[in-house]
Structure formats: C-alpha cells, structure tokens
Design a protein around this motif. Sequence first.
Motif, PDB file in Angstrom:
ATOM      1  N   LEU A 126       0.800  24.558  29.926  1.00 56.48           N
ATOM      2  CA  LEU A 126      -0.011  26.349  30.263  1.00 56.48           C
ATOM      3  C   LEU A 126      -1.537  26.391  29.928  1.00 56.48           C
ATOM      4  CD1 LEU A 126       3.409  27.992  29.403  1.00 56.48           C
ATOM      5  CD2 LEU A 126       2.132  28.467  31.639  1.00 56.48           C
ATOM      6  N   ALA A 127      -1.685  25.662  28.846  1.00 58.17           N
ATOM      7  CA  ALA A 127      -3.003  25.621  28.293  1.00 58.17           C
ATOM      8  C   ALA A 127      -3.944  24.936  29.026  1.00 58.17           C
ATOM      9  CB  ALA A 127      -3.004  25.561  26.782  1.00 58.17           C
ATOM     10  N   SER A 128      -3.386  23.781  29.576  1.00 56.05           N
ATOM     11  CA  SER A 128      -4.192  22.886  30.419  1.00 56.05           C
ATOM     12  C   SER A 128      -4.767  23.652  31.812  1.00 56.05           C
ATOM     13  CB  SER A 128      -3.408  21.496  30.577  1.00 56.05           C
ATOM     14  OG  SER A 128      -2.364  21.781  31.849  1.00 56.05           O
ATOM     15  N   PHE A 129      -3.802  24.629  31.927  1.00 57.49           N
ATOM     16  CA  PHE A 129      -4.038  25.296  33.394  1.00 57.49           C
ATOM     17  C   PHE A 129      -4.858  26.597  33.053  1.00 57.49           C
ATOM     18  CE2 PHE A 129      -0.617  22.892  35.316  1.00 57.49           C
ATOM     19  CZ  PHE A 129      -1.023  22.736  36.571  1.00 57.49           C
ATOM     20  N   GLY A 130      -5.287  26.543  31.784  1.00 53.24           N
ATOM     21  CA  GLY A 130      -6.144  27.977  31.446  1.00 53.24           C
ATOM     22  C   GLY A 130      -5.635  29.038  30.857  1.00 53.24           C
ATOM     23  N   PHE A 131      -4.459  29.188  30.697  1.00 55.89           N
ATOM     24  CA  PHE A 131      -3.804  30.386  29.967  1.00 55.89           C
ATOM     25  C   PHE A 131      -4.041  30.092  28.284  1.00 55.89           C
ATOM     26  CE2 PHE A 131      -1.423  29.920  33.982  1.00 55.89           C
ATOM     27  CZ  PHE A 131      -1.633  31.391  34.526  1.00 55.89           C
ATOM     28  N   ASP A 132      -3.969  31.471  27.688  1.00 51.21           N
ATOM     29  CA  ASP A 132      -4.052  31.169  26.441  1.00 51.21           C
ATOM     30  C   ASP A 132      -2.500  31.181  26.191  1.00 51.21           C
ATOM     31  OD1 ASP A 132      -6.586  31.333  25.626  1.00 51.21           O
ATOM     32  OD2 ASP A 132      -6.713  33.511  25.033  1.00 51.21           O
ATOM     33  N   ALA A 133      -2.024  29.920  25.351  1.00 51.20           N
ATOM     34  CA  ALA A 133      -0.476  29.643  25.290  1.00 51.20           C
ATOM     35  C   ALA A 133      -0.011  29.845  23.811  1.00 51.20           C
ATOM     36  CB  ALA A 133      -0.439  28.359  25.947  1.00 51.20           C
ATOM     37  N   TYR A 134       1.183  30.337  23.869  1.00 48.13           N
ATOM     38  CA  TYR A 134       1.853  30.568  22.465  1.00 48.13           C
ATOM     39  C   TYR A 134       3.020  29.974  22.388  1.00 48.13           C
ATOM     40  CZ  TYR A 134      -1.834  34.347  21.882  1.00 48.13           C
ATOM     41  OH  TYR A 134      -2.885  34.975  21.914  1.00 48.13           O
ATOM     42  N   GLY A 135       3.439  29.123  21.410  1.00 44.77           N
ATOM     43  CA  GLY A 135       4.564  28.349  21.416  1.00 44.77           C
ATOM     44  C   GLY A 135       5.401  29.039  20.129  1.00 44.77           C
ATOM     45  N   LEU A 136       6.551  29.470  20.392  1.00 40.66           N
ATOM     46  CA  LEU A 136       7.351  30.097  19.149  1.00 40.66           C
ATOM     47  C   LEU A 136       8.530  29.369  19.134  1.00 40.66           C
ATOM     48  CD1 LEU A 136       7.704  32.681  17.763  1.00 40.66           C
ATOM     49  CD2 LEU A 136       9.158  33.548  19.835  1.00 40.66           C
ATOM     50  N   GLU A 137       8.718  29.194  17.734  1.00 37.51           N
ATOM     51  CA  GLU A 137       9.945  28.276  17.216  1.00 37.51           C
ATOM     52  C   GLU A 137      10.277  29.078  15.913  1.00 37.51           C
ATOM     53  OE1 GLU A 137      11.951  26.293  17.622  1.00 37.51           O
ATOM     54  OE2 GLU A 137      11.946  25.406  19.301  1.00 37.51           O
ATOM     55  N   TYR A 138      11.263  29.104  15.560  1.00 34.45           N
ATOM     56  CA  TYR A 138      11.796  29.523  14.135  1.00 34.45           C
ATOM     57  C   TYR A 138      11.729  28.555  12.961  1.00 34.45           C
ATOM     58  CZ  TYR A 138      14.795  31.871  10.657  1.00 34.45           C
ATOM     59  OH  TYR A 138      15.340  32.501   9.577  1.00 34.45           O
ATOM     60  N   SER A 139      11.817  27.383  13.362  1.00 33.78           N
ATOM     61  CA  SER A 139      11.827  26.172  12.678  1.00 33.78           C
ATOM     62  C   SER A 139      10.134  25.765  12.258  1.00 33.78           C
ATOM     63  CB  SER A 139      12.478  24.839  13.054  1.00 33.78           C
ATOM     64  OG  SER A 139      12.211  23.897  12.555  1.00 33.78           O
ATOM     65  N   ALA A 140      10.222  25.574  10.773  1.00 34.59           N
ATOM     66  CA  ALA A 140       8.892  24.848  10.386  1.00 34.59           C
ATOM     67  C   ALA A 140       8.638  23.509  10.820  1.00 34.59           C
ATOM     68  CB  ALA A 140       8.790  25.088   8.735  1.00 34.59           C
ATOM     69  N   ALA A 141       9.744  22.666  10.882  1.00 37.46           N
ATOM     70  CA  ALA A 141       9.624  21.218  11.330  1.00 37.46           C
ATOM     71  C   ALA A 141       9.536  21.221  12.553  1.00 37.46           C
ATOM     72  CB  ALA A 141      11.304  20.585  10.810  1.00 37.46           C
ATOM     73  N   ALA A 142      10.079  22.229  13.565  1.00 42.22           N
ATOM     74  CA  ALA A 142       9.597  22.177  14.915  1.00 42.22           C
ATOM     75  C   ALA A 142       8.062  22.647  15.055  1.00 42.22           C
ATOM     76  CB  ALA A 142      10.425  23.223  15.678  1.00 42.22           C
ATOM     77  N   ILE A 143       7.533  23.599  14.445  1.00 41.31           N
ATOM     78  CA  ILE A 143       6.064  23.879  14.704  1.00 41.31           C
ATOM     79  C   ILE A 143       5.357  22.549  14.106  1.00 41.31           C
ATOM     80  CG2 ILE A 143       4.413  25.093  13.672  1.00 41.31           C
ATOM     81  CD1 ILE A 143       5.992  26.811  15.367  1.00 41.31           C
ATOM     82  N   GLU A 144       5.559  21.928  13.067  1.00 36.01           N
ATOM     83  CA  GLU A 144       5.006  20.607  12.824  1.00 36.01           C
ATOM     84  C   GLU A 144       5.130  19.588  13.960  1.00 36.01           C
ATOM     85  OE1 GLU A 144       2.952  20.010  10.141  1.00 36.01           O
ATOM     86  OE2 GLU A 144       3.251  22.277   9.883  1.00 36.01           O
ATOM     87  N   ALA A 145       6.348  19.651  14.536  1.00 38.89           N
ATOM     88  CA  ALA A 145       6.279  18.722  15.582  1.00 38.89           C
ATOM     89  C   ALA A 145       5.626  18.932  16.983  1.00 38.89           C
ATOM     90  CB  ALA A 145       7.778  18.715  16.302  1.00 38.89           C
ATOM     91  N   CYS A 146       5.457  20.403  17.064  1.00 40.76           N
ATOM     92  CA  CYS A 146       4.280  20.799  18.235  1.00 40.76           C
ATOM     93  C   CYS A 146       2.871  20.463  17.818  1.00 40.76           C
ATOM     94  CB  CYS A 146       4.369  22.271  18.123  1.00 40.76           C
ATOM     95  SG  CYS A 146       5.950  23.128  18.759  1.00 40.76           S
ATOM     96  N   LYS A 147       2.656  20.622  16.552  1.00 44.80           N
ATOM     97  CA  LYS A 147       1.094  20.001  16.185  1.00 44.80           C
ATOM     98  C   LYS A 147       0.993  18.594  16.265  1.00 44.80           C
ATOM     99  CE  LYS A 147       0.576  23.845  12.735  1.00 44.80           C
ATOM    100  NZ  LYS A 147       0.614  24.126  11.394  1.00 44.80           N
ATOM    101  N   LYS A 148       1.809  17.866  16.142  1.00 43.89           N
ATOM    102  CA  LYS A 148       1.786  16.477  16.354  1.00 43.89           C
ATOM    103  C   LYS A 148       1.766  15.983  17.841  1.00 43.89           C
ATOM    104  CE  LYS A 148       4.178  12.068  14.847  1.00 43.89           C
ATOM    105  NZ  LYS A 148       4.067  11.287  16.161  1.00 43.89           N
ATOM    106  N   GLU A 149       2.534  16.614  18.581  1.00 41.55           N
ATOM    107  CA  GLU A 149       2.334  16.574  19.991  1.00 41.55           C
ATOM    108  C   GLU A 149       0.953  16.957  20.667  1.00 41.55           C
ATOM    109  OE1 GLU A 149       3.630  15.676  23.887  1.00 41.55           O
ATOM    110  OE2 GLU A 149       4.782  15.251  22.143  1.00 41.55           O
ATOM    111  N   GLU A 150       0.488  17.849  20.087  1.00 38.27           N
ATOM    112  CA  GLU A 150      -0.989  18.250  20.451  1.00 38.27           C
ATOM    113  C   GLU A 150      -1.895  17.349  19.990  1.00 38.27           C
ATOM    114  OE1 GLU A 150      -3.848  22.520  20.199  1.00 38.27           O
ATOM    115  OE2 GLU A 150      -2.137  22.271  18.798  1.00 38.27           O
ATOM    116  N   ASN A 151      -1.757  16.963  18.750  1.00 41.14           N
ATOM    117  CA  ASN A 151      -2.644  15.994  18.275  1.00 41.14           C
ATOM    118  C   ASN A 151      -2.650  14.430  19.034  1.00 41.14           C
ATOM    119  OD1 ASN A 151      -3.927  17.643  16.514  1.00 41.14           O
ATOM    120  ND2 ASN A 151      -2.283  17.291  14.869  1.00 41.14           N
ATOM    121  N   ASP A 152      -1.328  14.053  19.224  1.00 40.72           N
ATOM    122  CA  ASP A 152      -1.114  12.713  19.688  1.00 40.72           C
ATOM    123  C   ASP A 152      -1.282  12.636  21.014  1.00 40.72           C
ATOM    124  OD1 ASP A 152      -0.611  12.268  17.124  1.00 40.72           O
ATOM    125  OD2 ASP A 152       1.394  11.717  17.222  1.00 40.72           O
TER     126      ASP A 152
END
Length: 280
Positions: free
Chosen positions: A89-115
């Motif tokens: 969604l961000a690549s299409f130009g939207f300000d995109a928000y990803g919501l997860e309850y898990s701290a581990a999931a948030i870390e996985a999101c950041k890794k996906e973004e970086n890698d």
Amino acid sequence: MQTNINPKEVQAHLSQYKGDKYVDGWASLWDKGDNLPWDRGFPNPALEDTLVKQRPTIGAPLATDAQGQSYRRKALVPGCGRGVDVLLLASFGFDAYGLEYSAAAIEACKKEENDNASWYRVRDQTVGTGKVTWIQGDFFDNAWLQNIGVPLNGFDIIYDYTFFCALDPSMRPKWALRQTQLLSPSPAGNLICLEFPRHKDPQSAGPPYASSSEAYMAHLSHPGEEIPYDNGVVKHEPLRAPSKDGLERVAYWKPERTHEVGQGENGVIHDRVSIWRRRN
C-alpha cells in the motif's frame, strides 16, 4: 531459528484463548516462531490488481483538503502479520499503517521492510511512496489510535484479508462494528475485503474459519448485531433493511489472481474481493 507451526497446532493452541483473550493466543504463537502457516511471504496479487484496476472506486493516494493542501490518504491493515500488504500500500503512495498485537510480529514487519525494500518499488514516481507506520495494539481498543494521533473514522482504506477469518465467528459482530468506527465517511473511506476461505467446510475447525460472502454481507450490513448461524452457515431470514450505521457493498468480483490457498482444483479461484463504504 524459525519454528514451523502447522495449522492444526494453531487451532489447538488458540482454542485455549476465548473471546477478548484471542490477542494473547496470537501473540504467543508469534513468540514461538515467525514462520507461521498463514504467511505467504508476499502480498496477495488480488490486492495489487485492486489498487491498479479499482482506483476509480477507491480513489487516488493523494487528496486535497478544504484549504487546498495536498495530503496522503491513510490505509490500515489490521492483523498485518509480516506487513507485506502494508508495504505494498505504501508503494502505491498511501500512508500505510500495520497493526499487530504481538511485539514479535512488529519486529518481523520491520525486518521485512529492511530486507525487501527493493521489492516494494515506487509504483508512480509522480506520487512517490507513503510513510509506513508499525503499530502494536489491539484492533478493538482505542489506545493505539491515540498513540499515533489518528482519530476515529480516520482511515481512508482498510484492508482485511486474513483477519475476519482468523477471529472466532462469535466476534464477527464486534469486528463489523469496529470497521464502522475506523473507516472515513463515504466516499473517501473504503473497506477492501479479500474474502477467504469461501470454499472451506463451514463446520470444520478454524482458524481460518469458513467465511462466505453471505457472512461478510450479513455482518457489515448490520454491525454489532448478532447474526444467526446454522451449522456454520449464515441462517436465511426474512429480508430486513440494512442498519443505518451499516456499510454498503459498492463493488464485488472474482479476482483474476490470488494466493494458491484461495484456489481449488485446476486453479479455480474461490476468493472474492468486495469494497464497502459507510452509508450516507
């Protein structure tokens, strides 16, 4: 080291977490390992096609406010997993928000973004990419909204793929009501549902729970109301008018592409995409 978790293990584990405790069940799965059975590793191509072909319906990522100032429209993905749809969604130009309850999931999101930043290329150089924000919080609670400074009814796009089907069906009235609380007024606010799994036996165990198009229609037309089921299938009742606070379906189609889990034999596509708006 990643730990593979099969679907039956997920179902057995989550059966111990009833009602509002569901978030703790999902969080503990992420704590066990981030190689989970619902993760396909890349965005569903049906979403990509929707963002391209349904732009006249959902609108452009850039808009202009009453003062003539340009701004990026906000897109939310609840239960975003590894965050692949958020990054798309961000690549299409939207300000995109990803919501997860898990701290581990948030870390996985950041890794996906970086890698994998190169995969989520800019789709339109004249528009550019939107900002990505990862949020740890409970979809049904307002605290995370306050933390990011977004009001109720503040999201222009909400994308729901494997969130509706991940919730115990008893939580569906609450899910539908929450969508109405988060979605911007019509026509700017559009809820995109990738309906899955439509072809699953409604009496079989979940998650994912069988999710028919009729279930989406019943709950989103009557948010917060109890919808009767018969053996896992929405029970047909005499026709009643949609709730004034309900959402209306403005588009519905069979996607040309989707993940393999949304297909049957010989590649027959069972998934459907629907777009919903608040009633005027």
